[in-house]
Design a protein around this motif. Sequence first.
Motif, PDB file in Angstrom:
ATOM      1  N   TYR A  59       0.825  -1.217   0.000  1.00 42.63           N
ATOM      2  CA  TYR A  59       0.000   0.000   0.000  1.00 42.63           C
ATOM      3  C   TYR A  59       0.857   1.264   0.000  1.00 42.63           C
ATOM      4  O   TYR A  59       0.412   2.317  -0.450  1.00 42.63           O
ATOM      5  N   VAL A  60       2.076   1.164   0.509  1.00 41.41           N
ATOM      6  CA  VAL A  60       2.917   2.363   0.610  1.00 41.41           C
ATOM      7  C   VAL A  60       3.598   2.706  -0.713  1.00 41.41           C
ATOM      8  O   VAL A  60       4.179   3.787  -0.841  1.00 41.41           O
ATOM      9  N   THR A  61       3.516   1.796  -1.702  1.00 43.61           N
ATOM     10  CA  THR A  61       4.164   2.101  -2.981  1.00 43.61           C
ATOM     11  C   THR A  61       3.224   2.062  -4.172  1.00 43.61           C
ATOM     12  O   THR A  61       3.578   2.578  -5.233  1.00 43.61           O
ATOM     13  N   PHE A  62       2.043   1.437  -4.050  1.00 45.55           N
ATOM     14  CA  PHE A  62       1.163   1.526  -5.219  1.00 45.55           C
ATOM     15  C   PHE A  62       0.110   2.610  -5.040  1.00 45.55           C
ATOM     16  O   PHE A  62      -0.050   3.150  -3.959  1.00 45.55           O
ATOM     17  N   GLU A  63      -0.539   2.948  -6.166  1.00 49.65           N
ATOM     18  CA  GLU A  63      -1.396   4.145  -6.222  1.00 49.65           C
ATOM     19  C   GLU A  63      -0.598   5.391  -5.824  1.00 49.65           C
ATOM     20  O   GLU A  63      -1.126   6.303  -5.189  1.00 49.65           O
ATOM     21  N   GLY A  64       0.661   5.392  -6.180  1.00 50.21           N
ATOM     22  CA  GLY A  64       1.538   6.515  -5.854  1.00 50.21           C
ATOM     23  C   GLY A  64       2.481   6.151  -4.727  1.00 50.21           C
ATOM     24  O   GLY A  64       2.054   5.898  -3.597  1.00 50.21           O
ATOM     25  N   ASP A  65       3.786   6.074  -5.026  1.00 46.01           N
ATOM     26  CA  ASP A  65       4.797   5.849  -3.994  1.00 46.01           C
ATOM     27  C   ASP A  65       4.712   6.966  -2.954  1.00 46.01           C
ATOM     28  O   ASP A  65       4.613   8.142  -3.293  1.00 46.01           O
ATOM     29  N   ASN A  66       4.738   6.593  -1.694  1.00 47.39           N
ATOM     30  CA  ASN A  66       4.500   7.586  -0.637  1.00 47.39           C
ATOM     31  C   ASN A  66       5.470   8.753  -0.684  1.00 47.39           C
ATOM     32  O   ASN A  66       5.077   9.914  -0.498  1.00 47.39           O
ATOM     33  N   THR A  67       6.735   8.466  -0.912  1.00 49.52           N
ATOM     34  CA  THR A  67       7.720   9.545  -0.945  1.00 49.52           C
ATOM     35  C   THR A  67       7.473  10.475  -2.127  1.00 49.52           C
ATOM     36  O   THR A  67       7.581  11.700  -2.009  1.00 49.52           O
ATOM     37  N   VAL A  68       7.115   9.890  -3.266  1.00 51.09           N
ATOM     38  CA  VAL A  68       6.821  10.714  -4.445  1.00 51.09           C
ATOM     39  C   VAL A  68       5.576  11.566  -4.208  1.00 51.09           C
ATOM     40  O   VAL A  68       5.523  12.742  -4.593  1.00 51.09           O
ATOM     41  N   LEU A  69       4.566  10.983  -3.557  1.00 52.01           N
ATOM     42  CA  LEU A  69       3.353  11.747  -3.266  1.00 52.01           C
ATOM     43  C   LEU A  69       3.660  12.935  -2.361  1.00 52.01           C
ATOM     44  O   LEU A  69       3.147  14.046  -2.573  1.00 52.01           O
ATOM     45  N   LEU A  70       4.496  12.725  -1.363  1.00 52.00           N
ATOM     46  CA  LEU A  70       4.842  13.846  -0.475  1.00 52.00           C
ATOM     47  C   LEU A  70       5.627  14.913  -1.225  1.00 52.00           C
ATOM     48  O   LEU A  70       5.523  16.106  -0.911  1.00 52.00           O
ATOM     49  N   GLN A  71       6.400  14.502  -2.216  1.00 47.88           N
ATOM     50  CA  GLN A  71       7.093  15.500  -3.030  1.00 47.88           C
ATOM     51  C   GLN A  71       6.093  16.339  -3.825  1.00 47.88           C
ATOM     52  O   GLN A  71       6.289  17.551  -3.999  1.00 47.88           O
TER      53      GLN A  71
END
Length: 690
Positions: A435-447
């Motif tokens: 869940y932390v990497t699909f539908e948008g990697d979490n780190t990329v989403l925070l960027q």
Amino acid sequence: MTEVVERATNSAKGRPQGSPSIDVEALGEQLLGKWAKIRKQTRELSGRPELHKTEGLTHTEHRRRTFGQLKYLVEHNAVHRAFPSALGGSDDHGGNIAGFEELVTADPSLQIKAGVQWGLFGSAVMHLGTAEHHTKWLPGIMNLDIPGCFAMTETGHGSDVASIATTATFDPSTQEFVINTPFRAAWKDYIGNAAIDGIAAVVFAQLVTSGVNHGVHAFYMNLRDPRTKEFLPGIGGEDDGVKGGLNGIDNGRLHFSNVRIPRTNLLNRYGDVDANGVYTSPIASPGRRFFTMLGTLVQGRVSLDGAAVAASKLALKTAIHYASERRQFNASSHTDEEVLLDYQRHQRRLFTRLATTYAAGFAHEQLLQKFDDVFSGAHSTDEDRQDLETLAAALKPLSTWHALDTLQECREACGGAGFLIENRFASLRADLDVYVTFEGDNTVLLQLVAKRLLADYAREFRNVDVGVLARYVVTQAAGAAVHRTGLRQVAQFVADTGSVQKAAIALRDEESQRTLLTDRVQTMVAEAGAALKGANKMPQHQAAAVFNQHQDDLIEAAQAHAELLQWEAFTEALREVGDPGTLRVLTWLRDLFGLSLIEKSLSWYLMNGRLSMQRGRTVGDYINRLLVKIRPHALDLVDAFGYGPEHLRAAIATGAEQVRQDEARAYFRAERASGAAPVDGKVLLARKPG
């Protein structure tokens, strides 16, 4: 008589006489939120054995069972809420997500496979296609006659969707698009339903016509013969095989060798190609068009945010119930062992995560309302859509990371019993890991969130000259200098007058918490904004280098911003609480969340002079005092989640531990009373003359 019963109940839960009590039923209704009825319906469905995960199956067996469960959902009208009423749906976007995310309690594989079919594949046709596409394909998608895939991610590009390499080149002589994956890294990968079940897909590719690339668009493609399930000519694929979790989903790879599809298979709501190969779009800017198309698919992030909160609730209810029954070590009695939940460290481990889960739940309800406003058309301006995308990108990382952390901590807090699959912590954690990497990697989403914060910061100075910005930066620097040189620290110390109690009172004040949390976000964004000023005028490689130097700071600022949103959502939820006792306990829980955030970043507050050493020392002590206050209400707080045994399905949450403990205590009590108990060797040793 009522007073006696209440006193007995209070005593049983360790609640001091006269302490506040929680209206569990009313709190439970508040936690269910706007779509309470739908949540209850889905919970009833999720509690049925037909939908439960069966541990120990091979991945092949698990896949077969999960696909059968999709049919069960269709038969029980559980999947159509978001689709148009003209086709048998309800046009209920918020209610659809509220129900969908509850499926995680039955089996995360079921939740995600249903999400692939109706939340991604079906939604792409609905939101990116037009009426003709809806009529042609949505009925089959809704009733599962057309199991499908959402083919966006490639082996070579996941988060960077704009750079995917699959092409869709228009051939005007045949009125067809030619779909091609030109090299191995362009293969579609990790695609749900691709390995076995999918007979069609929405494929994302670079649209090329008349020699011009118009960027990423979506195309409807048939993949397999519905009767034989064999790939159609020019289409191939592979099975991704066994994964670290979610093995009820047949993830796989797809590749295309100049596969031709009709021109009308372009999902053309935001971009079209006519018979002559002329491209048109209602959105002139390619960048804005790209983000508008992706924005229509934001519901994946919204639903993962809610599902992660639900999984955290399951874990905490199991762990806290077990900790209220399990006993270890004779700390304060020669005869009775201590209940685990009475140990301060155990409270720290579980109650801080309980507070975060409440905050994440209230924030999710706001996100869900924002999502429904946008997709229902109630509030759907460009700004509303951008706000929704930013909010989802901020909250999904926090809740999914929190779920993994909570599942692991609850597992450890339950010792060896927590490691048993029958108690679900290990199984749920494995399934939620991705869940932390699909539908948008979490780190990329925070960027993405950080870039939005920077854009808002820059907008404030768009029409001012360099001198004004320079003065602003100087003011920021002067403010930091005042903090760091100790002037404000001295003033704060004087205000505290050396009293730890007064310092703690100031920290637990709502406005003090808001000020500290907000100031950290604003300061971090302002410092990054000042450092990046003018980078957009530099050569590309220099601008990238400058941004990279501050990337970590920006992501940290985005996370602090998301945490502030959660704190504000919790605070706003307190205003909806009518029962005084419930309000008091929830306020303690909100304070625990806020102070835990401050404690986590205490070094920043000290280094930047936002807290004096005197006040900083009180943070941990006050958190510990809050734990004591919350302890008598812990069971009520998790019972308010509303999950029953059919959702928990954990052996240690059945009360069996209490039965074992009572049996053991009764045995030793009877042994002592009989006078036949053996004498403790340590007692004999102590009796020997020195």
